[in-house]
Design a protein around this motif. Structure first.
Motif, PDB file in Angstrom:
ATOM      1  N   UNK A 228       0.836  -1.195   0.000  1.00  0.00           N
ATOM      2  CA  UNK A 228       0.000   0.000   0.000  1.00  0.00           C
ATOM      3  C   UNK A 228       0.877   1.254   0.000  1.00  0.00           C
ATOM      4  N   UNK A 229       1.914   1.252   0.830  1.00  0.00           N
ATOM      5  CA  UNK A 229       2.850   2.377   0.855  1.00  0.00           C
ATOM      6  C   UNK A 229       3.580   2.506  -0.481  1.00  0.00           C
ATOM      7  N   UNK A 230       4.078   1.401  -0.993  1.00  0.00           N
ATOM      8  CA  UNK A 230       4.813   1.410  -2.266  1.00  0.00           C
ATOM      9  C   UNK A 230       3.924   1.957  -3.385  1.00  0.00           C
ATOM     10  N   UNK A 231       2.666   1.549  -3.391  1.00  0.00           N
ATOM     11  CA  UNK A 231       1.730   2.023  -4.405  1.00  0.00           C
ATOM     12  C   UNK A 231       1.530   3.532  -4.291  1.00  0.00           C
ATOM     13  N   UNK A 232       1.435   4.035  -3.086  1.00  0.00           N
ATOM     14  CA  UNK A 232       1.298   5.485  -2.883  1.00  0.00           C
ATOM     15  C   UNK A 232       2.555   6.210  -3.356  1.00  0.00           C
ATOM     16  N   UNK A 233       3.715   5.667  -3.045  1.00  0.00           N
ATOM     17  CA  UNK A 233       4.959   6.298  -3.487  1.00  0.00           C
ATOM     18  C   UNK A 233       5.040   6.338  -5.007  1.00  0.00           C
ATOM     19  N   UNK A 234       4.632   5.253  -5.663  1.00  0.00           N
ATOM     20  CA  UNK A 234       4.615   5.231  -7.139  1.00  0.00           C
ATOM     21  C   UNK A 234       3.639   6.262  -7.682  1.00  0.00           C
ATOM     22  N   UNK A 235       2.483   6.367  -7.039  1.00  0.00           N
ATOM     23  CA  UNK A 235       1.468   7.317  -7.460  1.00  0.00           C
ATOM     24  C   UNK A 235       1.991   8.759  -7.383  1.00  0.00           C
ATOM     25  N   UNK A 236       2.856   9.020  -6.431  1.00  0.00           N
ATOM     26  CA  UNK A 236       3.436  10.364  -6.315  1.00  0.00           C
ATOM     27  C   UNK A 236       4.587  10.575  -7.286  1.00  0.00           C
ATOM     28  N   UNK A 237       4.954   9.538  -8.018  1.00  0.00           N
ATOM     29  CA  UNK A 237       6.018   9.675  -9.003  1.00  0.00           C
ATOM     30  C   UNK A 237       7.409   9.407  -8.470  1.00  0.00           C
ATOM     31  N   UNK A 238       7.515   8.794  -7.300  1.00  0.00           N
ATOM     32  CA  UNK A 238       8.843   8.489  -6.770  1.00  0.00           C
ATOM     33  C   UNK A 238       9.540   7.501  -7.702  1.00  0.00           C
ATOM     34  N   UNK A 239      10.774   7.778  -8.077  1.00  0.00           N
ATOM     35  CA  UNK A 239      11.505   6.831  -8.918  1.00  0.00           C
ATOM     36  C   UNK A 239      11.689   5.488  -8.205  1.00  0.00           C
ATOM     37  N   UNK A 240      11.659   4.420  -8.978  1.00  0.00           N
ATOM     38  CA  UNK A 240      11.800   3.078  -8.416  1.00  0.00           C
ATOM     39  C   UNK A 240      13.113   2.961  -7.642  1.00  0.00           C
TER      40      UNK A 240
END
Length: 162
Positions: free
Chosen positions: A88-100
């Motif tokens: 859930x956290x990882x998905x939120x970080x991706x949604x904000x555009x955080x680079x992998x």
């Protein structure tokens, strides 16, 4: 009222801190809620619950973004509620555009334990500033769109009067 948030640390324990109740959590309600009374999920159940593909879940594990995922005696992955919270956290970080790469670094820091709190804070703070800059850019773009839409709406209303 305060809400506590737990974060996994290196030895499998969790670090907990108090948070203001108004602060949003990363565990938003899912379209597909977790099955009640369970803490072991197959990759297909996790894919359905998170909206991530099984391929993406395997890739996250391979690049070190997912903590160790347990396996059955036949080698099938078995995800836990804690894994779902992490996703859930990882998905939120991706949604904000955080680079992998930054997400992987964050995951490494979490696994290293409490000694990395300040580095994790710096990483997330820098990303938050990037997100705020992008939001400001989007707001500026939205303002231009609203202005143009208003021009066309005014012209339409004027033509309807005649």
């Amino acid at each position: 009222m305060t809400v506590t948030q737990s974060e996994p640390v290196a030895n499998g324990a969790t670090a907990t801190r108090a948070r203001p109740a108004a602060e949003h959590t990363c565990a938003a309600p899912s379209v597909h809620p977790r099955p009640a009374g369970r803490d072991r999920y197959t990759i297909s159940e996790v894919a359905e619950h998170t909206g991530l593909s099984a391929h993406t879940l395997r890739w996250y594990e391979r690049i070190g973004l997912m903590p160790h995922v347990d396996r059955t005696h036949t080698g099938q992955r078995r995800f836990t509620n804690r894994d779902l919270d992490w996703l859930s956290l990882v998905t939120k970080l991706r949604l904000t555009g955080m680079p992998v790469a930054d997400m992987v670094r964050y995951a490494e820091l979490v696994r290293m334990g409490e000694s990395t709190f300040s580095e994790r804070e710096r990483l997330l703070t820098a990303h938050r500033e990037d997100v705020r800059r992008r939001i400001a850019e989007l707001q500026s773009t939205l303002d231009v769109l609203d202005y143009k839409i208003d021009i066309y709406a005014d012209a339409r209303r004027a033509s309807e009067r005649f």
